[in-house]
Design a protein around this motif. Structure first.
Motif, PDB file in Angstrom:
ATOM      1  N   SER A 115       0.720  -0.969   0.138  1.00 54.72           N
ATOM      2  CA  SER A 115       0.004   0.260   0.063  1.00 54.72           C
ATOM      3  C   SER A 115       0.765   1.183   0.061  1.00 54.72           C
ATOM      4  N   ARG A 116       0.370   2.278  -0.012  1.00 53.72           N
ATOM      5  CA  ARG A 116       0.872   3.538   0.051  1.00 53.72           C
ATOM      6  C   ARG A 116       1.913   3.739   1.448  1.00 53.72           C
ATOM      7  N   LEU A 117       1.793   2.996   2.500  1.00 52.11           N
ATOM      8  CA  LEU A 117       2.309   2.855   3.744  1.00 52.11           C
ATOM      9  C   LEU A 117       3.605   2.178   3.625  1.00 52.11           C
ATOM     10  N   SER A 118       3.738   1.572   2.604  1.00 52.50           N
ATOM     11  CA  SER A 118       5.222   0.472   2.330  1.00 52.50           C
ATOM     12  C   SER A 118       6.346   1.348   2.778  1.00 52.50           C
ATOM     13  N   PRO A 119       7.011   0.759   3.907  1.00 52.19           N
ATOM     14  CA  PRO A 119       8.144   1.524   4.610  1.00 52.19           C
ATOM     15  C   PRO A 119       9.387   1.460   3.525  1.00 52.19           C
ATOM     16  N   ARG A 120       9.336   0.362   2.442  1.00 52.42           N
ATOM     17  CA  ARG A 120      10.477   0.799   1.398  1.00 52.42           C
ATOM     18  C   ARG A 120      10.194   2.019   0.437  1.00 52.42           C
ATOM     19  N   LEU A 137       3.959  11.700  -4.341  1.00 56.10           N
ATOM     20  CA  LEU A 137       2.734  11.392  -4.221  1.00 56.10           C
ATOM     21  C   LEU A 137       2.716   9.567  -3.951  1.00 56.10           C
ATOM     22  N   LEU A 138       2.499   9.377  -2.785  1.00 58.28           N
ATOM     23  CA  LEU A 138       2.298   7.795  -2.345  1.00 58.28           C
ATOM     24  C   LEU A 138       0.976   7.651  -2.373  1.00 58.28           C
ATOM     25  N   MET A 139       0.540   6.812  -2.968  1.00 60.23           N
ATOM     26  CA  MET A 139      -0.965   6.421  -3.064  1.00 60.23           C
ATOM     27  C   MET A 139      -1.408   4.917  -3.158  1.00 60.23           C
ATOM     28  N   ASP A 140      -2.567   4.555  -2.454  1.00 57.98           N
ATOM     29  CA  ASP A 140      -3.202   3.221  -2.538  1.00 57.98           C
ATOM     30  C   ASP A 140      -3.814   3.031  -3.877  1.00 57.98           C
ATOM     31  N   LEU A 141      -3.641   2.011  -4.561  1.00 58.63           N
ATOM     32  CA  LEU A 141      -3.898   1.598  -6.101  1.00 58.63           C
ATOM     33  C   LEU A 141      -5.331   0.856  -5.893  1.00 58.63           C
ATOM     34  N   LEU A 142      -5.762   0.697  -4.735  1.00 56.44           N
ATOM     35  CA  LEU A 142      -7.088  -0.257  -4.520  1.00 56.44           C
ATOM     36  C   LEU A 142      -7.756   0.496  -3.111  1.00 56.44           C
ATOM     37  N   THR A 143      -9.080   0.443  -3.282  1.00 63.71           N
ATOM     38  CA  THR A 143      -9.704   0.819  -1.930  1.00 63.71           C
ATOM     39  C   THR A 143      -9.691  -0.427  -0.931  1.00 63.71           C
ATOM     40  N   ARG A 144     -10.295   0.243   0.355  1.00 61.95           N
ATOM     41  CA  ARG A 144      -9.723  -0.889   1.537  1.00 61.95           C
ATOM     42  C   ARG A 144     -10.887  -1.916   1.090  1.00 61.95           C
ATOM     43  N   ALA A 145     -12.085  -1.794   0.467  1.00 62.26           N
ATOM     44  CA  ALA A 145     -12.625  -3.080   0.337  1.00 62.26           C
ATOM     45  C   ALA A 145     -11.932  -3.896  -0.585  1.00 62.26           C
ATOM     46  N   GLU A 146     -11.377  -3.380  -1.827  1.00 64.12           N
ATOM     47  CA  GLU A 146     -10.572  -4.221  -2.484  1.00 64.12           C
ATOM     48  C   GLU A 146      -9.312  -4.585  -2.152  1.00 64.12           C
ATOM     49  N   THR A 183      -7.969 -13.263  -2.207  1.00 63.45           N
ATOM     50  CA  THR A 183      -7.932 -14.054  -3.511  1.00 63.45           C
ATOM     51  C   THR A 183      -6.859 -13.522  -4.204  1.00 63.45           C
ATOM     52  N   ALA A 184      -6.028 -12.673  -4.035  1.00 68.61           N
ATOM     53  CA  ALA A 184      -4.941 -11.955  -4.631  1.00 68.61           C
ATOM     54  C   ALA A 184      -5.344 -11.783  -6.278  1.00 68.61           C
ATOM     55  N   ALA A 185      -6.620 -11.574  -6.434  1.00 68.03           N
ATOM     56  CA  ALA A 185      -7.015 -11.388  -7.724  1.00 68.03           C
ATOM     57  C   ALA A 185      -6.775 -10.097  -8.539  1.00 68.03           C
ATOM     58  N   LEU A 186      -6.682  -8.962  -7.601  1.00 74.77           N
ATOM     59  CA  LEU A 186      -6.439  -7.689  -8.140  1.00 74.77           C
ATOM     60  C   LEU A 186      -5.153  -7.124  -8.303  1.00 74.77           C
TER      61      LEU A 186
END
Length: 217
Positions: free
Chosen positions: A38-43, A59-68, A75-78
């Motif tokens: 996620s955008r919180l990746s320490p690396r 800009l650090l961003m999440d590429l998925l919503t929390r539900a996703e 499922t590792a689908a997304l």
């Protein structure tokens, strides 16, 4: 330093982001995290801090919503849906282009793992906006048919002992038509936990963006 949370609209959803702009920013770098991250990746946050010291907004961003994210955890689908991730990253490129703190700044992309494929695909989709791409331990091979359409300079950073990924990067590089280089961090594994490895990643990325992205004074 101007720093605040951001909400980025994309494809009918809203994504969370963290925008930070140092005084006199010479460009803005968008981060695309890898699978299961996620955008919180320490690396990525460590690299972003180094880029801000070098004069770049990030800009650090999440590429998925929390539900996703919950769905993907199960499922590792997304995480391998490169078209979805690249589309959202391309929307973020448009967003920084219209934001008052970053409008007019040249745009670079930094992708890790599967995020590298998303970054390369987004660069192909936004050829007039994206100026340079850096990949860390990336899977550029997953960008597929987008690779020959990436005309901007690309730096592929790979750990020297991450042999399978290094081979995939070298093969993918052959399909890049623009300036590109494979930078091997000697002795490093996939996540660059070795002493000094992530620091070398940061220096290499900063040098690449200074050369190919930065606004000239």
């Amino acid at each position: 330093m101007t720093s605040h949370s951001a909400e980025l609209p994309s494809q009918g959803v809203t994504l969370d982001g963290d925008l930070a702009v140092p005084p006199g920013a010479r460009g803005v770098v968008l981060f695309a995290h890898g699978s299961g991250s996620s955008r919180l990746s320490p690396r990525n946050r460590a690299v972003a801090e180094g880029l801000r010291r070098a004069g770049f907004a990030t800009l650090l961003m999440d590429l998925l919503t929390r539900a996703e994210e919950r769905e993907d955890t199960a499922t590792a689908a997304l995480r391998f849906d490169i078209a979805l991730l690249a589309g959202r990253l391309a929307d973020a490129v448009d967003w920084v282009g219209g934001h008052p703190d970053t409008s007019g700044l040249p745009v670079g992309l930094f992708g890790a793992s599967t995020g590298a494929a998303a970054a390369l695909t987004a660069a192909a989709e936004r050829p007039d906006s994206v100026r340079a791409v850096v990949s860390r331990g990336g899977r550029p091979d997953l960008a597929g048919d987008a690779l020959p359409r990436v005309g901007v300079p690309v730096l592929l950073i790979v750990g020297g002992t991450d042999e399978t990924v290094l081979d995939l990067n070298r093969q993918a590089a052959m399909h890049l038509p623009g300036a590109h280089r494979v930078h091997v961090v000697g002795g490093a594994t996939h996540l660059f936990p070795e002493p000094g490895a992530l620091e070398e990643v940061t220096r290499a990325a900063a040098d690449w963006f200074q050369e190919h992205l930065a606004v000239r004074g």
